[in-house]
Scaffold this motif. Structure first.
Motif, short mmCIF file in Angstrom:
data_model
loop_
_atom_site.label_atom_id
_atom_site.label_comp_id
_atom_site.label_asym_id
_atom_site.label_seq_id
_atom_site.Cartn_x
_atom_site.Cartn_y
_atom_site.Cartn_z
N HIS A 58 43.43 36.48 38.57
CA HIS A 58 44.00 36.59 39.92
C HIS A 58 43.56 35.45 40.81
O HIS A 58 44.29 35.03 41.69
CB HIS A 58 43.58 37.93 40.56
N HIS A 59 42.35 34.98 40.56
CA HIS A 59 41.82 33.93 41.42
C HIS A 59 42.40 32.57 41.04
O HIS A 59 42.89 31.83 41.89
CB HIS A 59 40.30 33.92 41.28
N GLU A 60 42.37 32.24 39.75
CA GLU A 60 42.74 30.88 39.36
C GLU A 60 43.97 30.81 38.46
O GLU A 60 44.45 29.73 38.18
CB GLU A 60 41.58 30.23 38.61
N GLY A 61 44.44 31.97 38.00
CA GLY A 61 45.45 31.90 36.97
C GLY A 61 46.88 32.14 37.41
O GLY A 61 47.81 31.69 36.77
N LEU A 62 47.06 32.87 38.50
CA LEU A 62 48.40 33.32 38.84
C LEU A 62 48.74 33.11 40.30
O LEU A 62 47.86 33.08 41.16
CB LEU A 62 48.54 34.82 38.54
N LEU A 63 50.04 32.97 40.55
CA LEU A 63 50.56 33.04 41.91
C LEU A 63 51.10 34.46 42.05
O LEU A 63 52.24 34.73 41.68
CB LEU A 63 51.68 32.02 42.10
N SER A 82 52.22 36.54 44.21
CA SER A 82 53.44 36.96 44.90
C SER A 82 54.66 36.17 44.44
O SER A 82 55.76 36.40 44.93
CB SER A 82 53.24 36.84 46.41
N GLU A 110 57.99 31.24 37.83
CA GLU A 110 57.22 30.21 38.52
C GLU A 110 55.77 30.22 38.04
O GLU A 110 55.11 29.19 37.98
CB GLU A 110 57.27 30.42 40.03
N ASN A 111 55.29 31.40 37.70
CA ASN A 111 53.94 31.50 37.15
C ASN A 111 53.85 30.85 35.78
O ASN A 111 52.82 30.28 35.43
CB ASN A 111 53.51 32.96 37.06
N ALA A 150 55.32 28.29 34.89
CA ALA A 150 55.31 26.84 35.02
C ALA A 150 53.96 26.30 35.50
O ALA A 150 53.67 25.12 35.33
CB ALA A 150 56.41 26.41 36.00
N LEU A 151 53.15 27.18 36.08
CA LEU A 151 51.92 26.71 36.72
C LEU A 151 51.01 25.98 35.74
O LEU A 151 50.63 26.51 34.70
CB LEU A 151 51.17 27.88 37.36
N GLY A 152 50.66 24.76 36.13
CA GLY A 152 49.80 23.95 35.27
C GLY A 152 50.60 23.04 34.36
O GLY A 152 50.08 22.09 33.79
N SER A 172 57.59 39.73 40.76
CA SER A 172 56.39 38.95 41.07
C SER A 172 55.28 39.33 40.09
O SER A 172 55.26 40.42 39.53
CB SER A 172 55.95 39.19 42.52
N GLN A 213 52.30 40.13 40.45
CA GLN A 213 51.39 41.22 40.77
C GLN A 213 51.88 42.58 40.27
O GLN A 213 51.11 43.52 40.20
CB GLN A 213 51.15 41.29 42.28
N THR A 214 53.16 42.66 39.90
CA THR A 214 53.65 43.95 39.43
C THR A 214 53.25 44.23 37.98
O THR A 214 53.34 45.35 37.53
CB THR A 214 55.19 44.03 39.53
#
Lengths: 531, 389
Positions: A358-363, A365, A370-371, A373-375, A414, A416-417
């Motif tokens: 939650h802190h460093e791995g995901l967006l 909301s 889009e998650n 693609a992160l990184g 999103s 968070q679900t």
């Protein structure tokens, strides 16, 4: 709060009743059993240590005792009375006080103001009666031998003094039972000695102290009795007589370790990651990572064992590039990447599963695609030149969803679900499908259910077979021993042992992890003989 | 597709609810002050339907929109650029000065003026970004302070000089005091020629600002950059979770400075509709658009389309409330009340909708999980050695 009728309900200590008696305490969180049928007894006026690895359930147990969480099952007695705390206020009323690992003090206020905060004595007109407060504070600090100046500003105090203020704060409210959550974690050795002196005086004055610690030599020095937790269960409660650090280490780690899977080694000669004399931090303080050197080959999983807070996170950060080392270098496939930024490192093939998703791995909301693609947002299939390739990104996210069994109604919800396990599978999927050379996985199965855990392990093992080099950081020894080709033990920022998981014993592993192998010279020889 | 429709309706519901709520509360206020709300709203709507008023509303909405986009660029990254106010005024005065010195062919002359305004706005906002990155100074503090310096200090000092050498026109108005006039070639022509064939003659000296088209272009560019480019992705990721963005290779410091500069560049354009209409910077130059932009961005959820909605509502209220003074059906100040309540209500309504949507998503996700069966498809055991391939 309810109280039983089997003893006077005035809250005053009854002679010969144990201060705390827990039986059958069980607490489950979704997917995780934090405490499983825990029973223990703490006698009045003793110093009782609770040991166990990270995730063994120590903190949850303390939170239940302090009324911050309520147990699903089991009973709790304080000074013989059955209690059922609804909030910490109930616990405080019965004389239980807790000093948290992270201090909760207002820096800009004086010691006195901090101590009375929330329990201010007032005189007429609602004004705070500072004279009375000061008198009471001095009474408390003298009777327990805790030396503080009530008028000092907290921001001018050192860590040890702040901790003393926290303890006084609790005593000021009339606590008879003190819970200290890893009190020595933040202290330097001299401060630890001072704390222990204070603890002995508190004990002499009749206080009962319950403290969490996993530094075994400290436990052996101060505790009267010791309870060891493992996987949420009480393994043993022992009096501190004739117990050795190695005994405790073995109890903490378990008497049986899983034997690693017998598979063909896929380790190659190609060095993918090389860390050379890496030091992070330092400059006055003890460095977080202290002169660490290690190699990870293609097709190899190197596991890092160690009690949390011994430099693993900082090592990971220095490899991924979010922290610059003060000394040493990091090589990826022979190239020096020490001075490169995170993006260049990620682009050159470092995949990263952070320890806290939650802190460093995901967006949280943002939608799943889009998650995904992160990184990797600079490369196909997520990007086309300067632009984000939405179609490509979505299509690839569907691939991850299918290939890694991410359970979701669609890829537009999103992040968070999703449940923790599905979030983790998404992260692992995006990292493993990015065609990496090196995977840095920190606690990849923390807090996820057993099904997802097995899936994550499967994927990591498959990737290893395909030639991926993996650096695995974990507090779960089953995971480390089951997956790793080599286990490196970190203690106080340094590498203290390199072990072969196929013949590691609980005794050696536990001894290295808790520093027992270093601290006690008489046992070092037979421990070193094992690997 | 049913799904898509639902999402759109859900998104639109919050501002609509906010608007209705604001009208309701304002009605109570009007009743309490002895005015007839229906008459007041009737006057405003009737007035707003006139062609001349529509042009006024669009002229007001254009700079509000630009200001809203400027604020939104910062908001997307959790940066609060309060300095739009100072940035656009300073940008306007510098570009007015530069524009007046030049003699260039039309298109080029206009381009130079706009670019100078964007450069000045970007540079002043960039200072706040650099201060944040290098010295850890909160951008709210630094942009407020820079506002004070720009607005009070520089502009006051320059005005004094112009006043000394400037002139007061025959009517005694000080409108002539200001920078030298920009030659005709430096002013964007109005759009009356474009729209009059459709709408008929606007008349009464009303002109639809040419900056309207620039604002449309800025809106489209904002949408594309934000939603379609890698840069926009990095920007949004940093706003949602800066730590995850950093781990994902986004340089936080670079993003902060870039976002502030971009925000300031758009802010630089905010004063341009006024400058193009007046032809110079003078003491009557339009003010408070920077703060209006923050409100409009909030109302539009920092979304290119949403800000269009927000700026049109605010412009409508600003312009059509003028009629109340003439018709006497209510006090003109009612529009401030409505604007304030819309904002408050919108913030609440967005939160309510967001929670509703989250619950809805969680429910759908739970259903998907249940449908796919509870047994994991892996030969799972609790230890890695069992689960092996």
């Amino acid at each position: 709060m309810t109280q039983g009728n089997d003893s006077p309900a005035d809250g005053s200590p009854t002679i010969n009743q144990p201060a705390i008696e827990l039986s059958g305490i069980t607490k489950t969180f979704p997917g995780v059993v934090a405490n499983d049928d825990v029973s223990m007894t703490v006698a009045q006026g003793e110093i009782h240590a609770i040991c166990g690895e990270n995730g063994a359930g120590k903190s949850t147990l303390m939170k239940i005792l302090y009324g911050m969480q309520s147990a699903d099952e089991g009973t709790m007695r304080v000074f013989g009375d059955r209690v059922d705390f609804k909030s910490p206020t109930d616990a405080i009323d019965l004389g239980i006080g807790m000093v948290h690992q992270h201090f909760m003090l207002a820096d800009q206020l004086t010691v006195l103001e901090n101590v009375v905060l929330g329990a201010e004595p007032t005189k007429s007109g609602g004004r705070i009666d500072f004279e009375a407060a000061k008198a009471h504070l001095q009474e408390v600090s003298e009777s327990y031998g805790l030396d503080v100046d009530p008028d000092d500003l907290v921001e001018t105090l050192g860590v040890g003094e702040r901790q003393r203020v926290e303890i006084i704060k609790v005593l000021y409210r009339g606590a008879k039972i003190l819970i200290l959550d890893e009190p020595t974690a933040v202290l330097v050795p001299q401060e630890v000695e001072e704390l222990f002196r204070n603890m002995r005086e508190l004990k002499a004055d009749g206080a009962t102290i319950l403290f969490i610690d996993h530094k075994l030599e400290e436990v052996l020095e101060i505790a009267d009795s010791i309870t060891v937790l493992r996987h949420g269960k009480t393994v043993a409660t022992l009096p501190n007589e004739g117990v050795t650090a190695s005994d405790l280490a073995e109890l903490m780690v378990g008497s049986e370790l899983p034997s690693p899977e017998i598979t063909e080694s896929t380790v190659t000669d190609t060095v993918t990651l090389e860390v050379r004399n890496l030091t992070v931090g330092g400059g006055g303080d003890r460095p977080a990572v202290d002169d660490v050197s290690l190699k990870v080959h293609a097709g190899e999983i190197v596991g890092i064992a160690g009690v949390e807070g011994n430099g693993q996170s900082e090592l990971v950060n220095a490899i991924v590039g979010t922290v610059s080392p003060s000394e040493g270098s990091v090589f990826l496939s022979g190239e020096d990447i020490t001075r490169r930024n995170v993006r260049t490192r990620r682009e050159s093939g470092i995949a990263y599963v952070p320890e806290d998703r939650h802190h460093e791995g995901l967006l949280l909301s943002a939608p799943l695609w889009e998650n995904a693609a992160l990184g990797h947002q600079t490369k196909p299939p997520y990007a086309r030149g300067f632009f984000i390739d939405r179609a490509g990104a979505r299509e690839h996210t569907e691939t991850i969803r299918a290939g890694f069994d991410v359970r979701t109604p669609n890829i537009d919800v999103s992040a968070q679900t999703l449940s923790g396990g599905n979030q983790q599978k998404l992260i692992l999927g995006r990292e493993l499908t990015s065609n990496p050379k090196l995977l840095v996985a920190a606690h990849p199965t923390r807090g996820i259910d057993i099904g997802a855990q097995a899936a994550v392990w499967d994927e990591m093992r498959q990737a290893r077979k395909d030639g991926l080099a993996t650096l695995l950081i974990s507090a779960d020894l089953d995971e480390l021993i089951g997956l790793s080709d080599t286990i490196v033990v970190m203690f106080r920022g340094g590498v203290v042992a390199t072990l072969d998981p196929s013949d590691v014993t609980p005794r050696t592993l536990g001894a290295y992890m808790t520093g027992a192998a270093i601290e006690s010279d008489d046992r070092t020889d037979d421990l070193k003989g094992t690997p | 597709m049913n799904n898509l429709l639902r999402r759109v309706l859900l998104s639109a519901s919050a501002p609509v609810i906010a608007l209705l709520f604001a009208v309701l509360v304002s009605s109570v206020v009007l009743l309490a002050s002895g005015s007839n709300p229906i008459a007041a709203y009737g006057d405003m709507v009737t007035h707003a339907l006139k062609l001349g008023t529509i042009v006024d509303i669009l002229n007001r909405a254009t700079p509000l929109y630009l200001s809203g986009v400027a604020a939104a660029i910062g908001f997307r990254m959790n940066l609060f650029n309060i300095g739009v106010e100072g940035q656009y005024r300073f940008a306007a005065i510098v570009s007015a000065y530069v524009g007046a010195q030049l003699a260039l062919p039309g298109v080029l002359h206009v381009a130079v003026i706009l670019l100078v305004a964007m450069f000045v706005g970007g540079a002043t906002a960039g200072v706040a970004g650099v201060l944040k990155v290098t010295r850890g100074i909160n951008e709210v503090i630094s942009t407020i302070m820079i506002n004070a310096i720009l607005i009070s200090g520089v502009i006051a000092a320059l005005s004094k000089r112009w006043q000394a050498g400037g002139s007061v026109d025959a009517t005694g108005s000080n409108a002539g005091v200001g920078t030298d006039p920009i030659p005709e070639s430096g002013l964007i022509p109005n759009l009356n020629g474009l729209i009059e064939p459709i709408t008929g003659e606007i008349g009464r000296g009303k002109e639809l600002t040419g900056m309207f088209l620039v604002a449309v272009a800025v809106g489209v560019a904002y949408h594309i950059i934000l939603n379609r480019t890698r840069f926009g992705y990095d920007l949004r990721a940093s706003g949602v979770n800066p730590f995850a963005a950093t781990a994902g290779g986004v340089s936080a410091n670079r993003m902060i400075v870039t976002a502030m500069v971009l925000s300031g560049m758009v802010a630089g354009l905010v004063g341009m509709p006024s400058l193009m209409a007046l032809g110079r910077f003078n003491p009557n130059f339009v003010s408070l658009l920077g703060f209006g932009g923050i409100a409009v961005a909030l109302l539009g959820r920092n979304n290119p389309g949403g800000i269009v909605f927000g700026s049109l509502i605010f412009a409508f209220l600003d312009v059509s409330s003028g009629i109340l003074q003439i018709s006497g059906s209510a006090s003109r100040e009612i529009k401030d009340i409505i604007q304030g309540i819309i904002l408050l209500a919108a913030v609440v309504a967005y939160e309510v909708v967001r929670r509703y949507r989250e619950r809805e998503e969680a429910r759908l996700a739970a259903e998907a999980l249940a449908e796919s069966g509870s047994s994991p498809p892996f030969e799972s055991g609790s230890t890695p050695s069992v689960a092996g391939a």
